[in-house]
Design an enzyme around this catalytic site. Structure first.
Site, PDB file in Angstrom:
ATOM      1  CB  SER A   1      -1.183  -0.131   0.853  1.00 22.70           C
ATOM      2  OG  SER A   1      -1.475   1.470   1.465  1.00 22.70           O
TER       3      SER A   1
ATOM      4  CB  SER B   1      -2.360   4.162   2.572  1.00 31.34           C
ATOM      5  OG  SER B   1      -3.561   3.916   1.453  1.00 31.34           O
TER       6      SER B   1
ATOM      7  CB  THR C   1      -7.609  -2.208   2.161  1.00 33.62           C
ATOM      8  OG1 THR C   1      -7.474  -2.790   0.632  1.00 33.62           O
ATOM      9  CG2 THR C   1      -6.448  -3.240   2.901  1.00 33.62           C
TER      10      THR C   1
ATOM     11  CE  LYS D   1     -11.851  -2.013   0.159  1.00 38.35           C
ATOM     12  NZ  LYS D   1     -12.006  -1.229  -0.925  1.00 38.35           N
TER      13      LYS D   1
ATOM     14  CB  ALA E   1     -19.655  -8.527 -10.414  1.00 42.63           C
ATOM     15  N   GLY E   2     -16.819  -7.030  -8.307  1.00 50.46           N
ATOM     16  CA  GLY E   2     -16.332  -7.377  -6.439  1.00 50.46           C
ATOM     17  C   GLY E   2     -16.282  -6.069  -5.902  1.00 50.46           C
ATOM     18  N   GLY E   3     -16.074  -5.934  -4.635  1.00 53.05           N
ATOM     19  CA  GLY E   3     -16.021  -5.019  -3.913  1.00 53.05           C
ATOM     20  C   GLY E   3     -16.356  -3.256  -4.764  1.00 53.05           C
TER      21      GLY E   3
ATOM     22  CG  LEU F   1     -12.199   0.405 -10.894  1.00 51.79           C
ATOM     23  CD1 LEU F   1     -12.421   0.370  -9.108  1.00 51.79           C
ATOM     24  CD2 LEU F   1     -12.186   2.139 -10.637  1.00 51.79           C
TER      25      LEU F   1
END
Ligand code: NAP
Length: 280
Positions: A17, A19, A65, A69, A131-133, A222
């Site tokens: 990550s 972040s 994450t 979630k 079609a995931g999170g 994404l």
């Protein structure tokens, strides 16, 4: 207002990550010196124990994450309306021991799309791959923002069906399989890749055959590592407008920072820090 905050990220794995670098830059930009943002790797089966024993000893809040979630929904004291609609949480605030869950992913995506491209969201016929999170967050927010329609295409068709049913309360929705996907894309205006296909280190892959694209599409991915996926590279060569996942990552974090601190976050500084960390 507090002078410093202790925040973090939970997930598994979290080592990759960016972040922490982005949040460090945000704290400096906001004058919140002494604030911390720590990544904590927690396996699925350890979440409940960590939640009870040590997670909240010091943290004012955290991001969530994969794979937690959805699992955190059962542990929270309160869930914000948007997170309830998305049925997943990516941001938690700890107010005097009360844990409240939010989801900033969808709104972060929408802000990024509107900031980077000039488009009328209500005129978009959207084709979502996956079609995931992340698809769930993006589709819910796009549907609520009033897009004309959403078509879902996913490896596991049953998950696409479930998501199409979920957003049908706000917009026209349908699913397609490999047989009719090409045709559906020809009448779409915005194609969004929400799968992890094309992400480093497997950056040679594309989530759909690139021959399915056409130059009237806006193509959004994404994924932010690499910043230009193979799908976006082909789309750009074909004359499509392209959009990557960097802006979503910045904006979902900026919205989370507003929830935690009440302050506006320095999105340009955060984006610069993120770009720099991706080059390292
Ligand atoms: P997820 O819930 O695990 O969903 C993964 C999706 O990708 C599913 O639709 C899955 O299909 C599909 N998929 C995975 N491997 C595939 C393969 N080999 N072939 C075809 N389809 C495949 O993950 P997520 O949380 O939605 O995240 C998905 C992507 O979004 C990741 O790349 C993540 O980094 C990115 N993301 C970016 C941001 C940002 O801020 N930019 C935020 C969140 C997520 P099945 O249903 O068939 O398994």
């Amino acid at each position: 207002m507090k002078q410093s905050y202790h925040l973090g990220l939970i997930g598994f794995p979290v080592g990759h990550s960016r972040s922490p670098q982005m949040m460090k830059a945000a704290f400096e930009g906001m004058g919140l010196y002494g604030s911390t943002y720590q990544s904590l790797s927690i396996q699925r089966e350890d979440l409940e124990k960590e939640w009870k024993v040590r997670l909240w000893e010091q943290w004012d809040g955290c991001n969530v994450t994969i794979p937690h979630k959805v699992a955190v929904l059962d542990l929270l004291d309160e869930i914000d309306e948007t997170a309830k609609e998305i049925e997943a949480v990516n941001t938690i605030v700890n107010i005097d021991g009360k844990k409240i869950g939010y989801n900033t992913d969808g709104e972060g995506y929408l802000r990024s799309l509107e900031e980077e491209l000039s488009l009328d969201i209500t005129k978009q016929r959207v084709f979502i791959v996956g079609a995931g999170g992340a698809a769930r967050a993006v589709a819910t927010v796009l549907a609520k923002a009033g897009v004309t329609s959403i078509t879902f295409y996913n490896r596991t068709t049953s998950k696409a069906e479930q998501l199409a049913r979920h957003v049908s309360r706000w917009t026209d929705s349908q699913i397609v399989t490999q047989v009719d996907a090409w045709e559906a894309i020809q009448t779409s205006t915005l194609l969004v890749n929400t799968t992890s296909v094309g992400m480093a280190p497997n950056s040679e892959c594309t989530p759909i055959p690139v021959q399915w694209l056409h130059d009237g599409l806006i193509v959004s991915d994404l994924i932010y590592n690499p910043r230009k996926t193979k799908l976006l590279t082909y789309a750009e060569e074909m004359g499509c407008q392209i959009h990557n996942g960097l802006g979503m990552l910045v904006h979902q974090a900026a919205i989370a920072l507003k929830i935690w601190t009440g302050m506006d976050a320095p999105v340009v500084t955060m984006r610069d820090a993120l770009e720099k960390s991706l080059k390292e």
